[in-house]
Design an enzyme around this catalytic site. Structure first.
Site, PDB file in Angstrom:
ATOM      1  N   LYS A   6       0.839  -1.199   0.000  1.00 46.57           N
ATOM      2  CA  LYS A   6       0.000   0.000   0.000  1.00 46.57           C
ATOM      3  C   LYS A   6       0.878   1.254   0.000  1.00 46.57           C
ATOM      4  O   LYS A   6       2.095   1.174   0.186  1.00 46.57           O
ATOM      5  CB  LYS A   6      -0.908   0.002   1.233  1.00 46.57           C
ATOM      6  CG  LYS A   6      -0.172   0.043   2.555  1.00 46.57           C
ATOM      7  CD  LYS A   6      -1.120  -0.057   3.729  1.00 46.57           C
ATOM      8  CE  LYS A   6      -0.342  -0.031   5.054  1.00 46.57           C
ATOM      9  NZ  LYS A   6      -1.233  -0.093   6.226  1.00 46.57           N
TER      10      LYS A   6
ATOM     11  N   TYR B 192      12.084  31.662   4.169  1.00 53.50           N
ATOM     12  CA  TYR B 192      10.814  32.292   4.516  1.00 53.50           C
ATOM     13  C   TYR B 192      10.733  32.662   5.997  1.00 53.50           C
ATOM     14  O   TYR B 192      11.218  31.945   6.865  1.00 53.50           O
ATOM     15  CB  TYR B 192       9.655  31.346   4.188  1.00 53.50           C
ATOM     16  CG  TYR B 192       9.348  31.249   2.712  1.00 53.50           C
ATOM     17  CD1 TYR B 192       9.059  32.385   1.956  1.00 53.50           C
ATOM     18  CD2 TYR B 192       9.324  30.014   2.075  1.00 53.50           C
ATOM     19  CE1 TYR B 192       8.764  32.289   0.609  1.00 53.50           C
ATOM     20  CE2 TYR B 192       9.032  29.893   0.723  1.00 53.50           C
ATOM     21  CZ  TYR B 192       8.759  31.040  -0.006  1.00 53.50           C
ATOM     22  OH  TYR B 192       8.479  30.935  -1.345  1.00 53.50           O
TER      23      TYR B 192
ATOM     24  N   ARG C  27      -9.519   0.037  15.668  1.00 54.33           N
ATOM     25  CA  ARG C  27      -9.484   0.813  14.432  1.00 54.33           C
ATOM     26  C   ARG C  27     -10.565   0.301  13.495  1.00 54.33           C
ATOM     27  O   ARG C  27     -11.569   0.971  13.295  1.00 54.33           O
ATOM     28  CB  ARG C  27      -8.072   0.718  13.816  1.00 54.33           C
ATOM     29  CG  ARG C  27      -7.770   1.776  12.796  1.00 54.33           C
ATOM     30  CD  ARG C  27      -6.306   1.793  12.426  1.00 54.33           C
ATOM     31  NE  ARG C  27      -5.831   0.528  11.834  1.00 54.33           N
ATOM     32  CZ  ARG C  27      -4.598   0.351  11.382  1.00 54.33           C
ATOM     33  NH1 ARG C  27      -3.702   1.322  11.473  1.00 54.33           N
ATOM     34  NH2 ARG C  27      -4.246  -0.807  10.853  1.00 54.33           N
TER      35      ARG C  27
ATOM     36  N   MET D 126       8.646  24.751  -0.200  1.00 56.31           N
ATOM     37  CA  MET D 126       7.907  23.744  -0.956  1.00 56.31           C
ATOM     38  C   MET D 126       8.818  22.917  -1.838  1.00 56.31           C
ATOM     39  O   MET D 126       8.697  21.690  -1.911  1.00 56.31           O
ATOM     40  CB  MET D 126       6.826  24.401  -1.819  1.00 56.31           C
ATOM     41  CG  MET D 126       5.988  23.396  -2.597  1.00 56.31           C
ATOM     42  SD  MET D 126       4.710  24.163  -3.608  1.00 56.31           S
ATOM     43  CE  MET D 126       3.596  24.779  -2.346  1.00 56.31           C
TER      44      MET D 126
END
Length: 367
Positions: free
Chosen positions: A38, A264, A136, A313
């Site tokens: 997965k 930033y 779960r 980013m």
């Protein structure tokens, strides 16, 4: 491995084979092995990983969602595929692609039986999950009679496995809890088999379960993180090889004077002279902002270069003041020496999160 000329995730299939062989060596000959692929094969490449493992005669595959199973089928994977978290809206797709759903509550059980009946299926393979403490997904122990009554009322589906999931199999301080889960699962399985009249496969062990609880291997085990090189402990990590190396290069070098800022929000203010390197990898590639401001680091020419300021980013800046390097040099984010587990720990997270976060825009190379 080849030198990087851009940001790249290099995947070593020989390491994958080593891990698979090691984990399989822990099992009895008749115990089946389910490979969990997965989340893009834990951040690598589910299709290539599954193809390679299918050639090694893996018995089963597991994915989280139907779309992941469809991708494997389109790529030529013919082995059985368990969908761990099927959603009713995808039931027809599951049947059309011969995927095997996990039925984990009354709604899912009833709606899948209804869909299988509408599609004129007979003995369609399904798996039933019971909750033994993870809380779960899964039926409760006192749901056995209800589940069996629904299954006996139809010939559209047939249970091929009962399973549960261990909550803390890697933590031997929680052995008492894990033992209680295994005991509960045995009771559920015995009651279910007696009521249904046949014997589905049983599986509860994940990677750490395989390594720490051999008495609970039953008919099949499931391994995810172990295949990708992590054993959830220093002891077990010695026997496994991380399959992925994340690399990039230095795009530009800057000289920073005292009082200047980097990145930033001016998160880093220089208290003296620094040299920094800008790298073409950022939080859109999987290096989250939590690794910024000195928590995370990369390796350049064998030395640690801490991340300076906020992660951007598409870029990070690192401190190379004391490192002899130049623009274009290779940078290691993680490999088999400086592991994803070690880097993740710096940001108070786990290897799973870091490796599965590697963006699909990062080029994959198979070695």
């Amino acid at each position: 491995m080849p030198k990087a000329e851009e940001t790249v995730l290099q995947i070593d299939l020989k390491a994958l084979k080593h891990n698979y062989t090691h984990l399989r060596s822990k099992l009895k000959d008749n115990t089946k092995f389910m490979a969990v692929v997965k989340a893009f094969g834990y951040g690598s490449d589910a299709v290539e990983i599954a193809k390679y493992l299918q050639d090694l005669n893996t018995d089963y595959f597991a994915v989280a969602y139907a779309s992941e199973g469809v991708e494997l089928r389109k790529a030529g994977i013919t082995a059985p595929i368990l969908v761990l978290h099927p959603i009713p809206s995808n039931f027809k797709t599951i049947i059309e692609n011969c995927l095997e759903p996990n039925l984990y509550n009354a709604k899912v059980l009833n709606e899948f039986i209804e869909m299988a009946s509408a599609e004129n299926q007979k003995d369609y393979p399904v798996h039933v999950k019971f909750n033994t403490g993870l809380n779960r997904l899964g039926f409760w122990e006192n749901d056995v009679d209800y589940v069996v009554s629904k299954l006996k009322a139809t010939n559209a589906v047939k249970v091929v496995s009962l399973f549960s999931h261990l909550a803390a199999s890697e933590d031997l301080n929680e052995k008492e809890f894990t033992d209680s889960q295994i005991k509960s699962f045995k009771t559920i399985a015995e009651n279910f088999i007696n009521a249904i009249g046949y014997k589905p496969m049983l599986h509860i062990c994940n990677t750490s379960g395989i390594l720490n609880y051999p008495e609970a291997h039953f008919n099949m085990v499931r391994s995810g993180i172990g295949l990708y090189g992590f054993g959830n402990s220093d002891k077990e990590n010695k026997h496994l090889k991380p399959i992925a190396v994340l690399k990039t290069i230095i795009s530009q070098i800057h000289k920073i004077e005292k009082g200047e800022s980097v990145g930033y929000n001016r998160a880093f203010i220089s208290d003296g002279f620094y040299k920094t390197a800008t790298l073409p990898i950022g939080h859109a590639d999987g290096i989250g902002r939590q690794y910024g401001n000195g928590k995370g680091y990369v390796i350049i020419n064998g030395k640690e270069a801490p991340i300076i300021g906020n992660v951007c980013m598409d870029m990070i800046m690192v401190n190379i003041t004391d490192i002899d390097c130049k623009e274009g040099d290779e940078v290691i984010i993680f490999n088999d020496n400086t592991t994803a587990e070690a880097l993740a720990s710096k940001a108070n997270t786990i290897s799973y999160e870091l490796i599965t976060s590697v963006s699909q825009r990062v080029k994959r190379e198979f070695i």
